[in-house]
Design a protein around this motif. Sequence first.
Motif, short mmCIF file in Angstrom:
data_model
loop_
_atom_site.label_atom_id
_atom_site.label_comp_id
_atom_site.label_asym_id
_atom_site.label_seq_id
_atom_site.Cartn_x
_atom_site.Cartn_y
_atom_site.Cartn_z
N MET A 162 0.83 -1.19 0.00
CA MET A 162 0.00 0.00 0.00
C MET A 162 0.87 1.25 0.00
N LEU A 163 0.65 2.13 -0.97
CA LEU A 163 1.29 3.44 -1.02
C LEU A 163 0.22 4.49 -0.78
N GLU A 164 0.57 5.52 -0.04
CA GLU A 164 -0.45 6.50 0.33
C GLU A 164 0.13 7.90 0.44
N PHE A 165 -0.62 8.88 -0.08
CA PHE A 165 -0.37 10.30 0.15
C PHE A 165 -1.39 10.77 1.19
N LYS A 166 -0.91 11.42 2.23
CA LYS A 166 -1.80 12.01 3.22
C LYS A 166 -1.59 13.52 3.27
N ASP A 167 -2.53 14.25 2.68
CA ASP A 167 -2.53 15.71 2.72
C ASP A 167 -1.19 16.28 2.24
N VAL A 168 -0.70 15.76 1.12
CA VAL A 168 0.61 16.15 0.60
C VAL A 168 0.52 17.46 -0.17
N CYS A 169 1.45 18.37 0.13
CA CYS A 169 1.59 19.62 -0.60
C CYS A 169 3.03 19.70 -1.13
N PHE A 170 3.17 20.36 -2.30
CA PHE A 170 4.51 20.46 -2.88
C PHE A 170 4.63 21.71 -3.73
N ASN A 171 5.80 22.36 -3.63
CA ASN A 171 6.18 23.41 -4.57
C ASN A 171 7.69 23.31 -4.79
N TYR A 172 8.18 24.01 -5.80
CA TYR A 172 9.59 23.93 -6.14
C TYR A 172 10.42 25.02 -5.49
N GLY A 173 9.99 25.46 -4.30
CA GLY A 173 10.77 26.41 -3.52
C GLY A 173 10.46 27.86 -3.80
N ASN A 174 9.56 28.12 -4.74
CA ASN A 174 9.23 29.50 -5.06
C ASN A 174 7.88 29.93 -4.48
N GLY A 175 7.29 29.05 -3.70
CA GLY A 175 6.01 29.37 -3.07
C GLY A 175 4.81 29.15 -3.96
N VAL A 176 5.03 28.89 -5.25
CA VAL A 176 3.91 28.64 -6.17
C VAL A 176 3.50 27.18 -6.03
N PRO A 177 2.26 26.92 -5.63
CA PRO A 177 1.86 25.52 -5.39
C PRO A 177 1.81 24.70 -6.67
N VAL A 178 2.36 23.49 -6.60
CA VAL A 178 2.23 22.51 -7.68
C VAL A 178 1.15 21.51 -7.30
N LEU A 179 1.20 21.03 -6.08
CA LEU A 179 0.20 20.12 -5.54
C LEU A 179 -0.24 20.63 -4.17
N GLU A 180 -1.55 20.57 -3.91
CA GLU A 180 -2.07 21.02 -2.63
C GLU A 180 -3.02 19.97 -2.05
N HIS A 181 -2.71 19.53 -0.85
CA HIS A 181 -3.59 18.65 -0.06
C HIS A 181 -4.06 17.43 -0.86
N ILE A 182 -3.09 16.73 -1.41
CA ILE A 182 -3.36 15.52 -2.19
C ILE A 182 -3.51 14.32 -1.25
N ASN A 183 -4.60 13.57 -1.43
CA ASN A 183 -4.82 12.33 -0.69
C ASN A 183 -5.09 11.21 -1.69
N ILE A 184 -4.20 10.24 -1.73
CA ILE A 184 -4.30 9.13 -2.67
C ILE A 184 -3.88 7.84 -1.96
N ARG A 185 -4.62 6.77 -2.19
CA ARG A 185 -4.22 5.45 -1.71
C ARG A 185 -4.10 4.51 -2.90
N ILE A 186 -2.96 3.84 -3.01
CA ILE A 186 -2.71 2.90 -4.09
C ILE A 186 -2.55 1.52 -3.48
N GLY A 187 -3.52 0.65 -3.76
CA GLY A 187 -3.52 -0.68 -3.17
C GLY A 187 -2.73 -1.67 -3.99
N PRO A 188 -2.38 -2.80 -3.40
CA PRO A 188 -1.63 -3.83 -4.13
C PRO A 188 -2.45 -4.40 -5.28
N GLY A 189 -1.79 -4.59 -6.42
CA GLY A 189 -2.44 -5.22 -7.56
C GLY A 189 -3.37 -4.33 -8.36
N GLU A 190 -3.35 -3.02 -8.14
CA GLU A 190 -4.19 -2.12 -8.92
C GLU A 190 -3.52 -1.79 -10.26
N PHE A 191 -4.35 -1.42 -11.24
CA PHE A 191 -3.87 -0.94 -12.54
C PHE A 191 -4.48 0.45 -12.72
#
Length: 270
Positions: free
Chosen positions: A1-30
């Motif tokens: 199981m891979l999971e994002f919990k409320d993930v935010c990301f920018n490249y250091g310039n303060g401009v958001p690339v991703l905001e509050h991402i929540n994703i769960r990837i279960g085993p054997g999914e396509f």
Amino acid sequence: MLEFKDVCFNYGNGVPVLEHINIRIGPGEFIGLGGRNGCGKTTVTRLLMGLEKPVSGEILHDGKVINDDDASARSHYIGYVFQRPERQMFRSTVEDEVAYGPQQLGMSRDETAAAVAEALAMTGLSHLAKAYPPNLNRGEKQRVAIASAIAMHTSCIILDEPTSGQDSADKKMLMELLTDLNKKGMTILIISHDMDIFAQYCQRVIVIGNHTKAFDGTPQELFTQREDLYDLGLSRPESVALSMAVPGMKYCRSMKEFTEEMLRRIGGNR
């Protein structure tokens, strides 16, 4: 199981690339990962691989926070196939290239040889074991990258635009290989602008839009229920559009399915 919990990301310039991402990837999914150019699809996968670190939030593997784990640590369970796979190859033969991962994991010579032989057989590359990787065509290079992940016994493979620039035969061969690997239990995550792939092969589609997760569901739900496909940088596959235009026709994942359904209807009306 891979999971994002409320993930935010920018490249250091303060401009958001991703905001509050929540994703769960279960085993054997396509899973298909889609969205407009520049929406953050590749950033999601780079975060999964440890090539980037979240500004905030947590990334987990089997319940353990892995924010600080680098790409080499995560390569034990995640394989990555770049859009230009030759950029991740540096050894003189295909078999040596595929052997690199198992060697880094500390496998013995016999274990490495067995892992390489199995991976080459699974990807249809046994006859190219002694070939020089740069001389291969694009489809073969991608299969070498996939074989490298298989040889490391990874449980998940991420592919960035794997079918771009390929003819229909290479595309079909690649997707059949990935489908077979998925049936054996491997998790597959594909970044693509090819909506036919999403419709025909994926069990689930995640769409990134407006810096966050804009959709997460089945391809059928995406292509038949969403009215904002264009805004998300997507389009409705021809097979789906045609099947929706015929009253009472079932959802068709591919043109082959649509043609077969039309022939069945014509035959039934005789």
